[in-house]
Design a protein around this motif. Structure first.
Motif, PDB file in Angstrom:
ATOM      1  N   LEU A 224      52.370  54.282  34.607  1.00 30.04           N
ATOM      2  CA  LEU A 224      51.696  53.123  34.339  1.00 30.04           C
ATOM      3  C   LEU A 224      52.708  52.085  34.172  1.00 30.04           C
ATOM      4  CD1 LEU A 224      49.347  54.128  31.262  1.00 30.04           C
ATOM      5  CD2 LEU A 224      48.872  53.533  33.694  1.00 30.04           C
ATOM      6  N   ARG A 225      53.933  52.230  34.021  1.00 31.94           N
ATOM      7  CA  ARG A 225      55.034  51.138  33.881  1.00 31.94           C
ATOM      8  C   ARG A 225      55.780  51.240  35.361  1.00 31.94           C
ATOM      9  NH1 ARG A 225      58.846  52.585  29.215  1.00 31.94           N
ATOM     10  NH2 ARG A 225      59.984  50.992  30.086  1.00 31.94           N
ATOM     11  N   ALA A 231      49.740  48.701  38.080  1.00 31.82           N
ATOM     12  CA  ALA A 231      48.217  47.708  38.032  1.00 31.82           C
ATOM     13  C   ALA A 231      47.374  48.589  38.758  1.00 31.82           C
ATOM     14  CB  ALA A 231      48.886  46.508  38.612  1.00 31.82           C
ATOM     15  N   TRP A 232      47.641  49.122  39.987  1.00 32.76           N
ATOM     16  CA  TRP A 232      46.693  49.977  40.710  1.00 32.76           C
ATOM     17  C   TRP A 232      46.221  50.927  39.824  1.00 32.76           C
ATOM     18  CZ3 TRP A 232      43.830  49.864  44.776  1.00 32.76           C
ATOM     19  CH2 TRP A 232      42.978  50.847  45.107  1.00 32.76           C
ATOM     20  N   ALA A 233      47.006  51.899  38.939  1.00 29.69           N
ATOM     21  CA  ALA A 233      46.381  52.887  38.024  1.00 29.69           C
ATOM     22  C   ALA A 233      45.340  52.180  36.979  1.00 29.69           C
ATOM     23  CB  ALA A 233      47.390  53.528  37.399  1.00 29.69           C
ATOM     24  N   ILE A 296      45.693  49.175  50.998  1.00 34.28           N
ATOM     25  CA  ILE A 296      44.926  50.030  49.965  1.00 34.28           C
ATOM     26  C   ILE A 296      43.907  49.156  49.149  1.00 34.28           C
ATOM     27  CG2 ILE A 296      45.620  50.981  47.759  1.00 34.28           C
ATOM     28  CD1 ILE A 296      48.466  51.666  48.932  1.00 34.28           C
ATOM     29  N   ILE A 297      44.335  48.088  48.757  1.00 35.02           N
ATOM     30  CA  ILE A 297      43.253  47.186  47.937  1.00 35.02           C
ATOM     31  C   ILE A 297      42.116  47.051  48.833  1.00 35.02           C
ATOM     32  CG2 ILE A 297      42.944  45.054  46.899  1.00 35.02           C
ATOM     33  CD1 ILE A 297      46.049  45.158  46.129  1.00 35.02           C
ATOM     34  N   LEU A 298      42.091  46.313  49.794  1.00 32.82           N
ATOM     35  CA  LEU A 298      41.005  45.712  50.565  1.00 32.82           C
ATOM     36  C   LEU A 298      40.085  47.061  51.238  1.00 32.82           C
ATOM     37  CD1 LEU A 298      42.434  42.874  52.711  1.00 32.82           C
ATOM     38  CD2 LEU A 298      41.119  42.767  50.392  1.00 32.82           C
ATOM     39  N   GLY A 299      40.889  48.212  51.821  1.00 30.24           N
ATOM     40  CA  GLY A 299      40.261  49.641  51.960  1.00 30.24           C
ATOM     41  C   GLY A 299      39.228  50.110  50.898  1.00 30.24           C
ATOM     42  N   THR A 300      39.735  49.919  49.725  1.00 34.64           N
ATOM     43  CA  THR A 300      38.720  50.373  48.580  1.00 34.64           C
ATOM     44  C   THR A 300      37.775  49.598  48.127  1.00 34.64           C
ATOM     45  OG1 THR A 300      40.941  51.339  47.886  1.00 34.64           O
ATOM     46  CG2 THR A 300      39.079  51.343  46.010  1.00 34.64           C
ATOM     47  N   LEU A 301      38.139  48.151  48.468  1.00 33.00           N
ATOM     48  CA  LEU A 301      37.122  46.964  47.921  1.00 33.00           C
ATOM     49  C   LEU A 301      35.907  47.257  48.862  1.00 33.00           C
ATOM     50  CD1 LEU A 301      36.242  44.645  46.598  1.00 33.00           C
ATOM     51  CD2 LEU A 301      37.520  43.367  48.120  1.00 33.00           C
ATOM     52  N   VAL A 302      35.970  47.402  50.163  1.00 32.57           N
ATOM     53  CA  VAL A 302      35.027  47.947  51.120  1.00 32.57           C
ATOM     54  C   VAL A 302      34.088  49.039  50.515  1.00 32.57           C
ATOM     55  CG1 VAL A 302      34.269  48.584  53.648  1.00 32.57           C
ATOM     56  CG2 VAL A 302      36.231  46.616  53.006  1.00 32.57           C
ATOM     57  N   TRP A 303      34.846  49.919  50.023  1.00 32.26           N
ATOM     58  CA  TRP A 303      34.017  51.232  49.665  1.00 32.26           C
ATOM     59  C   TRP A 303      33.117  50.901  48.519  1.00 32.26           C
ATOM     60  CZ3 TRP A 303      35.652  53.749  44.829  1.00 32.26           C
ATOM     61  CH2 TRP A 303      34.787  54.640  44.643  1.00 32.26           C
ATOM     62  N   PRO A 403      42.398  41.402  39.277  1.00 35.73           N
ATOM     63  CA  PRO A 403      43.730  41.560  38.961  1.00 35.73           C
ATOM     64  C   PRO A 403      44.887  41.860  40.062  1.00 35.73           C
ATOM     65  CG  PRO A 403      42.388  42.477  37.224  1.00 35.73           C
ATOM     66  CD  PRO A 403      41.595  42.401  38.299  1.00 35.73           C
ATOM     67  N   LEU A 404      44.248  42.987  41.065  1.00 36.37           N
ATOM     68  CA  LEU A 404      45.237  43.281  42.008  1.00 36.37           C
ATOM     69  C   LEU A 404      45.581  42.468  42.931  1.00 36.37           C
ATOM     70  CD1 LEU A 404      43.004  46.654  42.617  1.00 36.37           C
ATOM     71  CD2 LEU A 404      45.100  46.754  41.490  1.00 36.37           C
ATOM     72  N   PHE A 405      44.806  41.457  43.075  1.00 42.29           N
ATOM     73  CA  PHE A 405      45.371  40.366  44.074  1.00 42.29           C
ATOM     74  C   PHE A 405      46.736  39.594  43.561  1.00 42.29           C
ATOM     75  CE2 PHE A 405      41.019  40.834  45.256  1.00 42.29           C
ATOM     76  CZ  PHE A 405      41.177  41.285  46.510  1.00 42.29           C
ATOM     77  N   PHE A 406      47.161  39.731  42.168  1.00 42.09           N
ATOM     78  CA  PHE A 406      48.289  39.164  41.759  1.00 42.09           C
ATOM     79  C   PHE A 406      49.117  40.095  41.194  1.00 42.09           C
ATOM     80  CE2 PHE A 406      44.150  36.680  40.607  1.00 42.09           C
ATOM     81  CZ  PHE A 406      44.416  35.518  41.112  1.00 42.09           C
ATOM     82  N   ALA A 407      48.961  41.433  41.700  1.00 40.29           N
ATOM     83  CA  ALA A 407      50.043  42.650  41.170  1.00 40.29           C
ATOM     84  C   ALA A 407      51.046  42.765  42.338  1.00 40.29           C
ATOM     85  CB  ALA A 407      49.097  43.761  40.918  1.00 40.29           C
ATOM     86  N   PRO A 408      52.077  43.479  41.776  1.00 39.13           N
ATOM     87  CA  PRO A 408      53.045  43.567  43.005  1.00 39.13           C
ATOM     88  C   PRO A 408      52.748  44.240  44.262  1.00 39.13           C
ATOM     89  CG  PRO A 408      54.081  44.056  40.806  1.00 39.13           C
ATOM     90  CD  PRO A 408      52.483  43.654  40.759  1.00 39.13           C
ATOM     91  N   ILE A 409      51.667  45.417  43.915  1.00 39.37           N
ATOM     92  CA  ILE A 409      51.246  46.156  45.136  1.00 39.37           C
ATOM     93  C   ILE A 409      50.696  45.272  46.063  1.00 39.37           C
ATOM     94  CG2 ILE A 409      49.088  46.683  44.108  1.00 39.37           C
ATOM     95  CD1 ILE A 409      49.141  49.360  45.323  1.00 39.37           C
ATOM     96  N   TRP A 410      50.031  44.305  45.872  1.00 42.63           N
ATOM     97  CA  TRP A 410      49.460  43.190  46.922  1.00 42.63           C
ATOM     98  C   TRP A 410      50.512  42.722  47.957  1.00 42.63           C
ATOM     99  CZ3 TRP A 410      45.003  42.242  49.245  1.00 42.63           C
ATOM    100  CH2 TRP A 410      45.119  41.027  49.962  1.00 42.63           C
ATOM    101  N   LYS A 411      51.978  42.721  47.387  1.00 41.84           N
ATOM    102  CA  LYS A 411      52.863  42.287  48.373  1.00 41.84           C
ATOM    103  C   LYS A 411      53.699  43.138  49.043  1.00 41.84           C
ATOM    104  CE  LYS A 411      53.618  38.272  44.843  1.00 41.84           C
ATOM    105  NZ  LYS A 411      54.484  37.881  43.915  1.00 41.84           N
ATOM    106  N   LEU A 412      53.214  44.399  48.800  1.00 37.55           N
ATOM    107  CA  LEU A 412      53.891  45.531  49.242  1.00 37.55           C
ATOM    108  C   LEU A 412      53.597  45.380  50.840  1.00 37.55           C
ATOM    109  CD1 LEU A 412      55.626  48.046  49.149  1.00 37.55           C
ATOM    110  CD2 LEU A 412      53.629  49.373  48.465  1.00 37.55           C
TER     111      LEU A 412
END
Length: 424
Positions: A224-225, A231-233, A296-303, A403-412
């Motif tokens: 979580l940290r 954020a993804w978790a 990761i984010i958009l692929g899951t969103l389509v699901w 919230p995921l679109f503002f998280a660090p994983i979105w910039k990876l």
């Protein structure tokens, strides 16, 4: 320390230990797909389950993650014989599944028995999957983890394409209780392949055990940290709460509202599996072409968007089947790539001594949310009806992505190296 050669082969497939792990997973996944179709069909069609009872059944399989997964992670990180643990879990799952057709033959099969079988099966699966997640990096170096996970995802995709269709035919032919015999046999085959492996990692003695509660807290904190995973978790947990509620009612809606039989339901699910196959093969290349985080984010969103098609589909049988199959194809292509990426990312950024606990923590959150969501979906469907409740559940799942679109994983953009990442 990983059990591997000093100069590892470029492809995970060249590793004989990995080939046996892949074979074990592949054969058991096909059987599990049959069970995932046969058990809810058995409840809905043979035992006349209500929406709330369908929710209880789905929750029973996931609820063990809430009870045992965190402590399972601690235990798996402390032991060396992870392979032996997986073998025993396969054998016990086979025996457990055989109790259902036996009860059907004796004429004593009931919903409470299905609840118990689902709960115990979920418990054994928690132990198996936590050990499996921690064991794959034992036999593969970091440079091969993405390639190895891509090949494991091919198995998931192949099982998703062949399993439901095969399951639908078997259920139509033998009825749902006897379809479970095939899954029991696949678990025994999985145990056979695992027995052929000789690589075994010793316990990580350079990380001495602390108190159990402290070990559990360390695993949750590492998930979580962690900058890329946290954020993804948390958002993923909220997403699967709604999708778990949706999936618990899917079979009931498909059979009673859309009038689909086991064969059509299996065919629709198989369409997504067929589409997922090329996606699984291309995952490694996609990681080079597209940024990791958005994938990761958009692929899951389509699901999640594809689930919304289910309660909106209407018209003649052929149109309904075609629309649902097309939605499965699109989500199969995108979600498969996203799933391999997030799976590999979690393995790479997690230190070796925490992999079992981080995997268990992830299961605790995801499966726990699915269990609670399944009961929530049953209550919602009882009050609002199946169609309206499914629409509301999809909308709830989609809102969790914001919230995921503002998280660090979105910039990876690229998959990190494990040596450059530290746990909190």
């Amino acid at each position: 320390m990983n059990v591997q050669e000093s100069a590892p082969p470029q492809s995970a497939w060249a590793n004989p230990n990995f080939r046996n792990v892949w074979s074990a997973l592949s054969v058991s996944l096909i059987g599990s797909q049959i069970t995932s179709l046969a058990v809810p069909l058995l409840a809905a069609l043979t035992l006349n389950a209500t929406p709330l009872q369908m929710g209880y059944l789905a929750a029973a399989e996931r609820f063990p993650s809430l009870l045992f997964s965190l402590f399972t992670g601690v235990w798996v990180d402390r032991i060396g014989r992870k392979r032996l643990l997986m073998i025993w879990m396969d054998v016990l799952r086979a025996v457990l599944l055989l109790s259902v057709p036996l009860a059907a033959i004796l004429g004593v099969l009931t919903l409470p028995q299905l609840y118990v079988v689902a709960f115990l099966l979920g418990t054994l699966t928690v132990f198996f999957e936590v050990a499996h997640y921690a064991y794959v990096p034992v036999i593969l170096p970091d440079s091969q983890i993405l390639d190895g996970n891509s090949k494991l995802q091919v198995s998931h995709s192949a099982a998703s394409s062949a399993g439901p269709g095969l399951g639908g035919l078997i259920v139509q032919w033998l009825t749902a209780p006897f379809a479970l015999i095939f899954d029991a046999l696949t678990y025994l085959a999985s145990a056979f392949f695992l027995l052929r492996i000789r690589a075994e990692a010793p316990p990580l003695r350079n990380f001495p055990p602390q108190g159990v509660v402290k070990d559990v807290r360390e695993g949750l904190s590492a998930l979580l940290r962690q900058r890329l995973l946290g954020a993804w978790a948390m958002c993923g947990t909220a997403i699967v709460f709604f999708t778990g509620a949706f999936e618990a009612q899917y079979i009931l809606y498909a059979t009673r509202e859309l009038n689909l039989n086991a064969g059509w339901i299996g065919l629709i699910a198989a369409a997504g599996g067929v589409a997922a196959l090329p996606a699984a093969f291309l995952t490694t290349r996609v990681a080079q072409w597209l940024p990791v985080g958005p994938t990761i984010i958009l692929g899951t969103l389509v699901w999640v968007l594809s689930l919304l098609v289910v309660p909106l589909a209407s018209g003649p049988l052929g149109v309904v089947v075609g629309v649902l199959a097309l939605a499965r194809v699109v989500s199969g292509l995108t979600f498969t790539v996203a799933n391999v990426q997030q799976w590999s990312l979690r393995q790479i950024v997690t230190p070796e001594h925490l992999r079992g606990r981080v995997s268990a923590s992830n299961r605790f959150l995801i499966d726990g949310a699915q269990a609670l969501g399944a009961v929530f979906g049953g209550v919602l469907a009882t009050g609002l009806g199946l169609r309206r409740s499914l629409i509301l559940l999809c909308i709830g799942g989609l809102l969790c992505f914001l919230p995921l679109f503002f998280a660090p994983i979105w910039k990876l953009r690229k998959m990190p190296e494990s040596s450059t990442v530290t746990a909190p």
